[in-house]
Write a protein that holds these residues in place. Sequence first.
Motif, PDB file in Angstrom:
ATOM      1  N   ASP A   1      12.308  -4.199  15.594  1.00 18.66           N
ATOM      2  CA  ASP A   1      11.098  -3.373  15.705  1.00 18.66           C
ATOM      3  C   ASP A   1      10.887  -2.425  14.524  1.00 18.66           C
ATOM      4  N   ARG A   2      11.408  -2.766  13.367  1.00 17.71           N
ATOM      5  CA  ARG A   2      11.214  -1.957  12.171  1.00 17.71           C
ATOM      6  C   ARG A   2      10.684  -2.844  11.056  1.00 17.71           C
ATOM      7  N   THR A   3       9.722  -2.312  10.320  1.00 19.65           N
ATOM      8  CA  THR A   3       9.127  -3.044   9.213  1.00 19.65           C
ATOM      9  C   THR A   3       9.861  -2.696   7.925  1.00 19.65           C
ATOM     10  N   TYR A   4      10.417  -3.709   7.285  1.00 21.24           N
ATOM     11  CA  TYR A   4      11.170  -3.522   6.044  1.00 21.24           C
ATOM     12  C   TYR A   4      10.321  -3.935   4.846  1.00 21.24           C
ATOM     13  N   LEU A   5      10.341  -3.086   3.826  1.00 20.30           N
ATOM     14  CA  LEU A   5       9.676  -3.366   2.549  1.00 20.30           C
ATOM     15  C   LEU A   5      10.634  -3.001   1.422  1.00 20.30           C
ATOM     16  N   PRO A   6      10.382  -3.534   0.203  1.00 23.36           N
ATOM     17  CA  PRO A   6      11.240  -3.162  -0.919  1.00 23.36           C
ATOM     18  C   PRO A   6      11.153  -1.654  -1.188  1.00 23.36           C
ATOM     19  N   LEU A   7      12.294  -1.003  -1.169  1.00 15.53           N
ATOM     20  CA  LEU A   7      12.376   0.443  -1.329  1.00 15.53           C
ATOM     21  C   LEU A   7      11.765   0.926  -2.642  1.00 15.53           C
ATOM     22  N   ARG A   8      12.167   0.358  -3.766  1.00 17.96           N
ATOM     23  CA  ARG A   8      11.693   0.821  -5.072  1.00 17.96           C
ATOM     24  C   ARG A   8      10.171   0.699  -5.183  1.00 17.96           C
ATOM     25  N   PHE A   9       9.624  -0.421  -4.732  1.00 13.22           N
ATOM     26  CA  PHE A   9       8.175  -0.629  -4.810  1.00 13.22           C
ATOM     27  C   PHE A   9       7.429   0.497  -4.103  1.00 13.22           C
TER      28      PHE A   9
ATOM     29  N   ALA B   1     -10.552   9.278  -7.723  1.00 13.77           N
ATOM     30  CA  ALA B   1     -11.526  10.278  -7.289  1.00 13.77           C
ATOM     31  C   ALA B   1     -12.141   9.745  -5.999  1.00 13.77           C
ATOM     32  N   GLN B   2     -12.907  10.569  -5.309  1.00  6.09           N
ATOM     33  CA  GLN B   2     -13.428  10.168  -4.009  1.00  6.09           C
ATOM     34  C   GLN B   2     -14.162   8.836  -4.058  1.00  6.09           C
ATOM     35  N   TYR B   3     -14.966   8.608  -5.075  1.00  6.67           N
ATOM     36  CA  TYR B   3     -15.731   7.366  -5.147  1.00  6.67           C
ATOM     37  C   TYR B   3     -15.257   6.455  -6.268  1.00  6.67           C
ATOM     38  N   ASN B   4     -14.108   6.752  -6.851  1.00  4.76           N
ATOM     39  CA  ASN B   4     -13.579   5.944  -7.936  1.00  4.76           C
ATOM     40  C   ASN B   4     -12.168   5.497  -7.550  1.00  4.76           C
ATOM     41  N   GLN B   5     -12.095   4.397  -6.828  1.00 10.06           N
ATOM     42  CA  GLN B   5     -10.809   3.899  -6.368  1.00 10.06           C
ATOM     43  C   GLN B   5     -10.598   2.488  -6.895  1.00 10.06           C
ATOM     44  N   GLN B   6      -9.403   2.241  -7.378  1.00 10.03           N
ATOM     45  CA  GLN B   6      -9.074   0.928  -7.911  1.00 10.03           C
ATOM     46  C   GLN B   6      -8.028   0.268  -7.028  1.00 10.03           C
ATOM     47  N   THR B   7      -8.317  -0.972  -6.596  1.00  9.99           N
ATOM     48  CA  THR B   7      -7.374  -1.713  -5.769  1.00  9.99           C
ATOM     49  C   THR B   7      -6.840  -2.883  -6.569  1.00  9.99           C
ATOM     50  N   GLU B   8      -5.525  -3.056  -6.520  1.00 13.88           N
ATOM     51  CA  GLU B   8      -4.908  -4.196  -7.180  1.00 13.88           C
ATOM     52  C   GLU B   8      -3.985  -4.902  -6.201  1.00 13.88           C
ATOM     53  N   GLU B   9      -3.808  -6.191  -6.424  1.00 17.83           N
ATOM     54  CA  GLU B   9      -2.872  -6.950  -5.611  1.00 17.83           C
ATOM     55  C   GLU B   9      -1.583  -7.058  -6.413  1.00 17.83           C
ATOM     56  N   VAL B  10      -0.481  -6.634  -5.810  1.00 18.69           N
ATOM     57  CA  VAL B  10       0.808  -6.573  -6.490  1.00 18.69           C
ATOM     58  C   VAL B  10       1.773  -7.551  -5.836  1.00 18.69           C
ATOM     59  N   GLU B  11       2.471  -8.332  -6.656  1.00 17.41           N
ATOM     60  CA  GLU B  11       3.459  -9.269  -6.110  1.00 17.41           C
ATOM     61  C   GLU B  11       4.750  -8.514  -5.799  1.00 17.41           C
ATOM     62  N   LEU B  12       5.304  -8.797  -4.621  1.00 15.88           N
ATOM     63  CA  LEU B  12       6.557  -8.184  -4.192  1.00 15.88           C
ATOM     64  C   LEU B  12       7.725  -9.099  -4.531  1.00 15.88           C
ATOM     65  N   ASP B  13       8.879  -8.506  -4.843  1.00 22.38           N
ATOM     66  CA  ASP B  13      10.082  -9.300  -5.108  1.00 22.38           C
ATOM     67  C   ASP B  13      10.585  -9.970  -3.840  1.00 22.38           C
ATOM     68  N   SER B  14      10.382  -9.296  -2.714  1.00 21.68           N
ATOM     69  CA  SER B  14      10.774  -9.809  -1.410  1.00 21.68           C
ATOM     70  C   SER B  14       9.671  -9.483  -0.421  1.00 21.68           C
ATOM     71  N   PRO B  15       9.280 -10.428   0.423  1.00 22.71           N
ATOM     72  CA  PRO B  15       8.208 -10.142   1.377  1.00 22.71           C
ATOM     73  C   PRO B  15       8.662  -9.179   2.475  1.00 22.71           C
ATOM     74  N   ALA B  16       7.698  -8.494   3.048  1.00 22.74           N
ATOM     75  CA  ALA B  16       7.967  -7.593   4.175  1.00 22.74           C
ATOM     76  C   ALA B  16       8.418  -8.421   5.373  1.00 22.74           C
ATOM     77  N   PHE B  17       9.277  -7.821   6.203  1.00 25.35           N
ATOM     78  CA  PHE B  17       9.702  -8.492   7.428  1.00 25.35           C
ATOM     79  C   PHE B  17       9.976  -7.446   8.498  1.00 25.35           C
ATOM     80  N   VAL B  18      10.022  -7.898   9.744  1.00 22.06           N
ATOM     81  CA  VAL B  18      10.317  -7.021  10.873  1.00 22.06           C
ATOM     82  C   VAL B  18      11.660  -7.426  11.457  1.00 22.06           C
ATOM     83  N   GLU B  19      12.504  -6.442  11.683  1.00 17.70           N
ATOM     84  CA  GLU B  19      13.784  -6.672  12.348  1.00 17.70           C
ATOM     85  C   GLU B  19      14.072  -5.472  13.248  1.00 17.70           C
TER      86      GLU B  19
END
Length: 117
Positions: free
Chosen positions: A86-94, A66-84
């Motif tokens: 000039d494009r930022t790659y992240l795990p697709l499924r995540f 809701a507008q004032y009810n937001q929950q933030t969590e830190e999630v571990e990725l299987d593979s870290p983000a990287f740039v190659e």
Amino acid sequence: GETVTNDVAPMVVNDRTMLPIRFVAEALGADVFWYEYSQSVSIRSRKTDISVEIGKKTAKVTEKIAQYNQQTEEVELDSPAFVENDRTYLPLRFVAEKLGADVQWDDATQTITITKK
């Protein structure tokens, strides 16, 4: 019901399919922002915000309940983000699942199908 094709092939890193995140996020209706000074990317949709720093194995995910009810969590990725190239790659499924999509892998055809719920 729509087929979209990217101009670069996905990469497999640590047994995870990595794709330029702008391609995936925008196809699912999210906006993508790149911050050069912090080497980070922000993905924003109506219901979810995702923030990732290049090289880190974690992402911050904020669910907008809701507008004032937001929950933030830190999630571990299987593979870290990287740039190659000039494009930022992240795990697709995540990213796809956090943006409310279903991801299916067809081993016989080596095809990934993403369906927005």
